[in-house]
Design an enzyme around this catalytic site. Structure first.
Site, mmCIF file in Angstrom:
data_model
loop_
_atom_site.group_PDB
_atom_site.id
_atom_site.type_symbol
_atom_site.label_atom_id
_atom_site.label_comp_id
_atom_site.label_asym_id
_atom_site.label_seq_id
_atom_site.Cartn_x
_atom_site.Cartn_y
_atom_site.Cartn_z
ATOM 1 N N LYS A 116 -50.011 -14.287 25.170
ATOM 2 C CA LYS A 116 -50.618 -13.013 24.526
ATOM 3 C C LYS A 116 -49.526 -12.527 23.539
ATOM 4 C CE LYS A 116 -53.404 -11.099 28.269
ATOM 5 N NZ LYS A 116 -53.445 -12.378 29.017
ATOM 6 N N GLY A 165 -56.803 -10.509 34.938
ATOM 7 C CA GLY A 165 -56.353 -9.250 35.315
ATOM 8 C C GLY A 165 -55.101 -8.739 36.015
ATOM 9 N N HIS A 208 -65.270 -3.722 27.323
ATOM 10 C CA HIS A 208 -64.764 -5.024 27.177
ATOM 11 C C HIS A 208 -66.122 -5.963 26.503
ATOM 12 C CE1 HIS A 208 -62.703 -8.516 29.152
ATOM 13 N NE2 HIS A 208 -63.476 -9.066 28.431
ATOM 14 N N GLU A 275 -61.983 -12.421 23.076
ATOM 15 C CA GLU A 275 -62.137 -10.877 23.833
ATOM 16 C C GLU A 275 -61.809 -9.697 22.955
ATOM 17 O OE1 GLU A 275 -61.238 -11.108 27.931
ATOM 18 O OE2 GLU A 275 -62.566 -12.749 28.280
ATOM 19 N N ARG A 297 -61.955 -21.942 26.843
ATOM 20 C CA ARG A 297 -62.512 -22.676 28.010
ATOM 21 C C ARG A 297 -63.925 -22.100 28.011
ATOM 22 N NH1 ARG A 297 -62.898 -18.861 31.703
ATOM 23 N NH2 ARG A 297 -60.966 -17.726 31.870
#
Length: 410
Positions: A116, A165, A208, A275, A297
């Site tokens: 990230k 998460g 989201h 995202e 993916r």
């Protein structure tokens, strides 16, 4: 097009990939741990290869055993599904080194988006808006606490190598920071073998939003619009829909352009999802949507995108991996109606929705909606893998109609 494909996965996603493969006349090869030798995905396949004991670390996460299974079976291509090794660059490299076709993005793209912190840096360089935050090499508690104060409370501490998460802690003040940081690092180390963290401002009215992108090896790159995955439990998605409620043409154009820029920054080939987190206090706004991460993916929720675009994303994966260009250009991809997906899991609600195990003595799935199921009546839901039984996907011309259809099916 290749003639045979091994799916290095199990359950619902393996069966879903086999369905498209059969339609295209491609021979299917399943892999199975000792716990799955009689599983539904094994029964669906043309052939199956045992890969090891029940624990995932000794079977579905074993790169040598999976590559050996592919070579033993004579499969020409390997599809990783989602989860397990689907975002592991070393697996992609091992498949390619064995002379097999890897159905997925390049190992370089997987690595670029796998962490990230480095992904944030790459996105900043590409001009993609990212959530206000901090990432860097000096991960000392003092540096992180100073950065958190500069961002303003509340903040999220997130595992740099995280996903699903896990490895996330919300902190509302400086007094709680040290304990939350230590807990996040412990979880990150246990889950990902990497205790590095980054910080992000906590968005208090979040939505989201994610965008499906697809690239080919000829420079083609398109988006297939957005999905909304805001309805979650313990940061795990449970309801997904496409398109996103309240999405305007202006915001859609902005977020889809940002997703394409993100994919272009890593020369992306194959199916991927970019995202975003949106601050939805005043509805969706183009200046309040920020990049979170890219999943390199196929996503669990890909059926809602298929339902509203009429595209078989697995077929596209096959064709792109075989060297073909994208089947459609951007101007030929259109939204049609609304789709909502619900995940049906074996859980015990009165005990905090913990997974439930045992034999499915009775399983009757509804008609009138798309069903992607990993099990059938009489199968076992064991303790070794996730508890997903099926996904129910409802479509209608309107959101109200899609949600009504899903409610009736459930």
């Amino acid at each position: 097009m290749f003639r045979s494909v091994l799916v290095a996965n199990r359950g619902e996603i393996a069966r879903r990939i086999f369905r498209t493969a059969r339609r295209l006349g491609i021979e299917t090869v399943a892999v199975a741990s000792d716990a799955d030798l009689e599983a539904a995905h094994v029964r669906d396949a043309d052939r199956a290869v045992r890969i090891g004991p029940a624990p995932a670390a000794e079977s579905y996460l074993s790169i040598p055993d999976l590559v050996a299974a592919a070579l033993e079976s004579g499969a020409e291509a390997v599809h990783p599904g989602y989860g397990f090794l689907s975002e592991t660059a070393a697996f992609a490299e091992a498949v390619q080194a064995a002379g097999l076709i890897w159905i997925g993005p390049s190992p370089e793209a997987i690595r670029a988006m796998g962490l990230k912190d480095s992904a944030r840096e790459r996105m900043i360089a590409a001009g993609v808006p990212v959530t206000p935050g901090w990432q860097g090499d000096d991960g000392s508690e003092a540096t992180l606490l100073t950065a958190a104060r500069d961002l303003g409370w509340p903040v999220l501490i997130k595992a740099a190598a995280g996903g699903g998460g896990r490895g996330i802690r919300r902190v509302d003040n400086g007094a709680d920071f040290a304990a939350a940081l230590a807990a996040c690092r412990r979880e990150a180390q246990a889950a990902f073998g990497d205790d590095r963290v980054l910080l992000e401002r906590c968005i208090e009215a979040p939505r989201h939003i994610e965008v499906q992108v697809f690239g080919d090896a000829h420079g083609g790159l398109v988006h297939l619009f957005e999905r909304d995955c805001t309805l979650q439990r313990r940061r795990q998605k449970v309801i997904e829909e496409a398109p996103a409620p309240g999405m305007t043409a202006e915001v859609r154009e902005a977020v889809c352009a940002a997703a394409l820029a993100a994919a272009r920054a890593v020369d992306y080939v194959g199916a991927g999802t970019v995202e975003f987190i949106a601050d939805a206090r005043d509805g969706l706004r183009s200046d309040r949507i920020w990049f979170m991460e890219m999943n390199t993916r196929l996503q669990v929720e890909h059926p809602v995108t298929e339902a509203v675009t009429g595209v078989d994303l697995v077929e596209w994966q096959f064709r792109v991996a075989a060297g073909e260009p994208l089947p459609l250009s951007q101007d030929r991809i259109a939204l049609n109606g609304w789709a909502v997906e619900a995940r049906l899991c074996a859980e015990i609600p009165e005990r905090g929705f913990i997974p439930s195990t045992g034999r499915l003595e009775h399983l009757a799935l509804p008609e009138g909606v798309r069903i992607d199921s990993g099990v059938e009546a009489g199968d076992e839901v064991g303790p070794y893998y996730d508890s997903l039984i099926a996904k129910l996907i409802a479509w209608a011309p309107t959101r109200e109609g899609a949600t009504e259809n899903l409610a009736e099916a459930c």
